[in-house]
Write a protein that holds these residues in place. Structure first.
Motif, PDB file in Angstrom:
ATOM      1  N   PHE A  73       0.365  -1.391  -0.444  1.00 25.84           N
ATOM      2  CA  PHE A  73      -0.019  -0.196  -0.062  1.00 25.84           C
ATOM      3  C   PHE A  73       1.230   1.024  -0.394  1.00 25.84           C
ATOM      4  O   PHE A  73       0.488   2.439  -0.280  1.00 25.84           O
ATOM      5  N   MET A  74       1.990   0.880   0.797  1.00 29.40           N
ATOM      6  CA  MET A  74       2.496   2.765   0.361  1.00 29.40           C
ATOM      7  C   MET A  74       3.343   2.572  -0.133  1.00 29.40           C
ATOM      8  O   MET A  74       4.520   3.604   0.613  1.00 29.40           O
ATOM      9  N   SER A  75       4.154   1.939  -0.972  1.00 28.11           N
ATOM     10  CA  SER A  75       4.935   2.181  -2.389  1.00 28.11           C
ATOM     11  C   SER A  75       4.666   2.699  -2.895  1.00 28.11           C
ATOM     12  O   SER A  75       2.798   3.562  -2.993  1.00 28.11           O
TER      13      SER A  75
ATOM     14  N   PRO B 174       0.544   2.092  -7.693  1.00 29.25           N
ATOM     15  CA  PRO B 174      -0.233   2.108  -6.919  1.00 29.25           C
ATOM     16  C   PRO B 174      -1.089   0.476  -6.514  1.00 29.25           C
ATOM     17  O   PRO B 174      -0.278  -0.537  -6.377  1.00 29.25           O
ATOM     18  N   PRO B 175      -2.098   0.320  -5.013  1.00 29.36           N
ATOM     19  CA  PRO B 175      -1.997  -0.704  -4.357  1.00 29.36           C
ATOM     20  C   PRO B 175      -2.860  -2.546  -5.376  1.00 29.36           C
ATOM     21  O   PRO B 175      -3.570  -0.963  -5.919  1.00 29.36           O
TER      22      PRO B 175
ATOM     23  N   ARG C 127      -3.210   8.525  -6.077  1.00 29.95           N
ATOM     24  CA  ARG C 127      -1.932   7.344  -6.519  1.00 29.95           C
ATOM     25  C   ARG C 127      -3.213   5.838  -5.657  1.00 29.95           C
ATOM     26  O   ARG C 127      -2.827   4.745  -6.323  1.00 29.95           O
ATOM     27  N   THR C 128      -3.555   5.886  -4.795  1.00 33.95           N
ATOM     28  CA  THR C 128      -4.291   5.106  -4.061  1.00 33.95           C
ATOM     29  C   THR C 128      -5.785   4.639  -5.029  1.00 33.95           C
ATOM     30  O   THR C 128      -6.722   3.884  -4.966  1.00 33.95           O
TER      31      THR C 128
ATOM     32  N   GLY D 116       4.779  -1.119 -14.490  1.00 27.27           N
ATOM     33  CA  GLY D 116       5.308  -0.089 -14.321  1.00 27.27           C
ATOM     34  C   GLY D 116       4.358   1.472 -14.114  1.00 27.27           C
ATOM     35  O   GLY D 116       5.012   2.041 -14.518  1.00 27.27           O
ATOM     36  N   ILE D 117       4.116   1.536 -13.995  1.00 29.68           N
ATOM     37  CA  ILE D 117       3.028   2.602 -12.991  1.00 29.68           C
ATOM     38  C   ILE D 117       3.389   3.378 -11.581  1.00 29.68           C
ATOM     39  O   ILE D 117       3.771   2.478 -10.719  1.00 29.68           O
TER      40      ILE D 117
END
Lengths: 273, 400
Positions: free
Chosen positions: A89-91, A94-95, B139-140, B154-155
């Motif tokens: 999750f924290m990389s 995108p999770p 991002r999430t 690769g994103i």
């Protein structure tokens, strides 16, 4: 039958039936909420519990509105997350979404690994061997690939040359030697060849390119027998005023020349390899 | 490129129109941009967007009027600078969050000729603003949407420096290595139930205790519905910048030199805290909400506010939340020609702005067909949106 039930019966005979109220929400201080909710008729019930009469009087005097926050945070245990999940999750990526939990995938993966670990290993081994072979070949024949060629596979004349090299490495004869070239031309060819090779090595060294190992031609010093150099003996060598004969020399005198030459050949071959 | 440009007026949906025009290669002519405003023309953040489009494409042509109220845009080929990294500096006075630019990049990158690597620096606000989501939500919650179109390899979004508003000084790097010819046709019809809630609480230049307080408050609200709530905490340092940073014209006067500006006096910038929450359903649909603390707003209130916002978003339903609705529809239009993709959305998502964006899409794509009908089964009030693919795809990849 407990005391509460008796009180309740008595109350209901005096007034009217009490509705069953749902259980109050779980809080830290049930006494405070009870105080606010119930009518004075209920005092008997609460006093039946452990609150003393004095305390109740005090609270009534204050008449302060108590605000009770229902905070479920304290009740719920913090969910435990595996390190893998945290990292996922924290990389910066995108999770992963819509997938089973990492722990589940890990289990299934390990199970499948156990089942066909043998096959996988064998496959890996074979692949590694194949790659190794290809790399060795490439290193040996890379000088045939010009700067212009984009692929790692030699084509045309370079391919034929590579093929010859391979045949030679396996013990085949050089194709060049089949031809009957005049001596001076052959010498020129050899000279040019060694010059080119030297140049190639020098340039590669300057550019920091690792080349294949040089196969040095062993110089076979032919001993000129008899009157080669003045003062040299025809056999053996002079040391401390005496003629020293090696085993080979002795063999050359006593035994046949064939045996000696045969041994020499064998040794030569061994060293080269 | 002698096609007659499509005419639009005002700055409404400017970003959406620019993205669609770039994807399809349609020229645009936009007039009357804030023509009646006291500060007419394009804002500095919009100018920066045009520059960014210029740097990721090859052969783009802009003709902007002196006042900036009118411009002509002839898009070029999306090349992504031939795979070389791009560094784009946003103006100090930029008042939009960095996701304003990232959303554009995320939509263009799958259709680029080569891979994307864009570093955004300068006035980068990574926290959520009133108009734009934060980078964590991007991002999430936004990037996983592309996984539904099988664009997932690769994103990356690397948050190098965090920064809150009103003037940011952060830095993010967006890497996109998965270029496709055509996105997959999407059929997304089962929203599912929320199974887990994840999130990131960030504090820039303030005590990490704020994060803990926000998380406690948010969990207090959400734990009643679902036990699997986990919010990460990220504490960052503020950026040290010259004292006149973010003032109008200060950067121009300094001539781009940061050192020794404002007589060497410095200040901290981008101080603040906020939180991003993402709810994921069993079928992989995502709802997101985020907010940054307003001036003098206590951390508990921020936490509660975000949690309530998330609950509101979940209540809207559908397979796609408001954050990514338009991006999903744009991608669906780009997919295989003649294929009908379907997606279920909540009824509340469809509002005036939504319809006007679909109209823009129709104009720029030359007749994008979008149909809506009531969803049968599932939650009441859900709408099935069917989109016919136009098969535009990746122009650069068609040749290769």
């Amino acid at each position: 039958m407990d005391a509460m039930e008796i009180f309740r019966r008595y109350f209901e005979s005096q007034f009217e039936a009490i509705e069953e109220s749902p259980a109050p929400p779980i809080t830290k201080s049930p006494e405070i909420i009870d105080d606010g909710d119930r009518e004075d008729g209920f005092d008997g019930f609460s006093s039946g519990s452990d609150i003393s009469a004095d305390e109740e009087e005090e609270e009534e005097e204050e008449q302060a509105v108590e605000i009770v926050h229902h905070d479920s945070t304290k009740k719920a245990p913090r969910p435990l997350m595996s390190k893998q999940e945290v990292r996922a999750f924290m990389s910066s990526k995108p999770p992963p979404s819509g997938e089973p939990t990492p722990s589940a995938t890990k289990n299934s993966k390990s199970r499948s690994k156990d089942a066909d670990s043998g096959d996988e290993k064998d496959e890996d081994e074979a692949l590694n061997l194949k790659n190794d072979l290809a790399l060795q070949r490439l290193l040996r024949e890379s000088h045939l690939l010009g700067a212009g060629s984009s692929t790692l596979e030699a084509t045309g004349a370079a391919r034929l040359k590579a093929l010859n090299l391979r045949i030679e490495a396996l013990g085949g004869k050089r194709e060049v030697e089949k031809q009957n070239t005049p001596m001076h031309i052959r010498k020129g060819i050899e000279e040019k060849k060694s010059m080119r090779e030297k140049k190639r090595r020098r340039e590669a060294k300057e550019a920091g390119i690792v080349l294949e190992k040089e196969v040095k031609e062993r110089k076979i010093r032919k001993r000129v027998k008899g009157m080669g150099v003045v003062g040299e003996p025809g056999v053996g060598r002079w040391k401390n005023g005496g003629l020293v004969l090696s085993k080979r020399d002795v063999a050359s005198i006593t035994g046949g020349g064939e045996k000696r030459s045969g041994g020499g050949k064998g040794r030569k071959g061994g060293k080269r390899r | 490129m002698t096609a007659t440009p499509i005419k639009f007026s005002t700055h409404a949906n400017l970003r959406h129109r620019l993205v669609l025009a770039t994807l399809t290669g349609t020229p645009l002519h936009i007039t009357q941009i804030r023509s009646n405003s006291l500060t007419p023309g394009l804002t500095s953040s919009e100018f920066s967007l045009l520059r960014l489009l210029d740097s990721v494409t090859n052969g783009s042509f802009f003709e902007i009027s002196v006042t900036g109220t009118t411009f002509l845009y002839r898009p070029g080929l999306i090349t992504g600078n031939n795979g070389k990294p791009i560094r784009h500096t946003l103006p100090e006075t930029c008042n939009r969050g960095v996701t304003y630019y990232l959303e554009v990049l995320a939509l263009l990158a799958p259709f680029s000729k080569s891979s994307f690597s864009v570093t955004l620096d300068g006035g980068v606000i990574t926290a959520a603003t009133d108009e734009d989501m934060g980078v964590d939500t991007f991002r999430t919650a936004f990037l996983p949407l592309f996984g539904k179109f099988e664009i997932m390899r690769g994103i990356e979004l690397r948050i190098l420096k965090r920064s809150a508003g009103p003037h940011g000084a952060g830095e993010v790097q967006f890497v996109h290595g998965h270029q496709v010819r055509l996105p997959k046709t999407l059929h997304l019809q089962t929203p599912g139930r929320v199974k887990k809630i994840r999130g990131v609480a960030y504090a820039v230049g303030v005590s990490a205790g704020n994060n803990a307080r926000m998380i406690e408050a948010a969990r207090g609200v959400l734990n009643r519905f679902i036990p699997d709530v986990y919010v990460f905490s990220d504490v960052a340092k503020p950026q040290i910048v010259p004292l006149d940073y973010g003032k109008e014209g200060a950067a121009e006067r300094a001539g781009g030199v940061m050192k020794g500006r404002a007589g060497g006096k410095t200040k901290k910038v981008g101080v603040g805290f906020g939180m991003s929450l993402v709810a994921e359903t069993g079928t992989g649909c995502v709802y997101a909400a985020d907010a940054t603390a307003r001036p003098a707003e206590p951390a508990e209130d921020v936490g509660k506010r975000v949690a309530w916002m998330l609950l509101e978003e979940i209540a809207m339903g559908g397979c796609v939340g408001r954050t990514g609705a338009m991006a999903v529809l744009s991608m669906m239009t780009m997919s295989t020609e003649g294929d009908v993709g379907r997606v279920v959305m909540g009824r509340d998502i469809i509002d005036e702005g939504f319809v006007s964006r679909l109209r823009d899409m129709k104009m720029i794509f030359g007749g994008a067909e979008v149909g809506m009908r009531e969803a049968t089964g599932g939650k009441d009030g859900d709408v099935v949106i069917s989109v016919v693919g136009k098969g535009v795809g990746n122009v650069g990849r068609k040749l290769a």
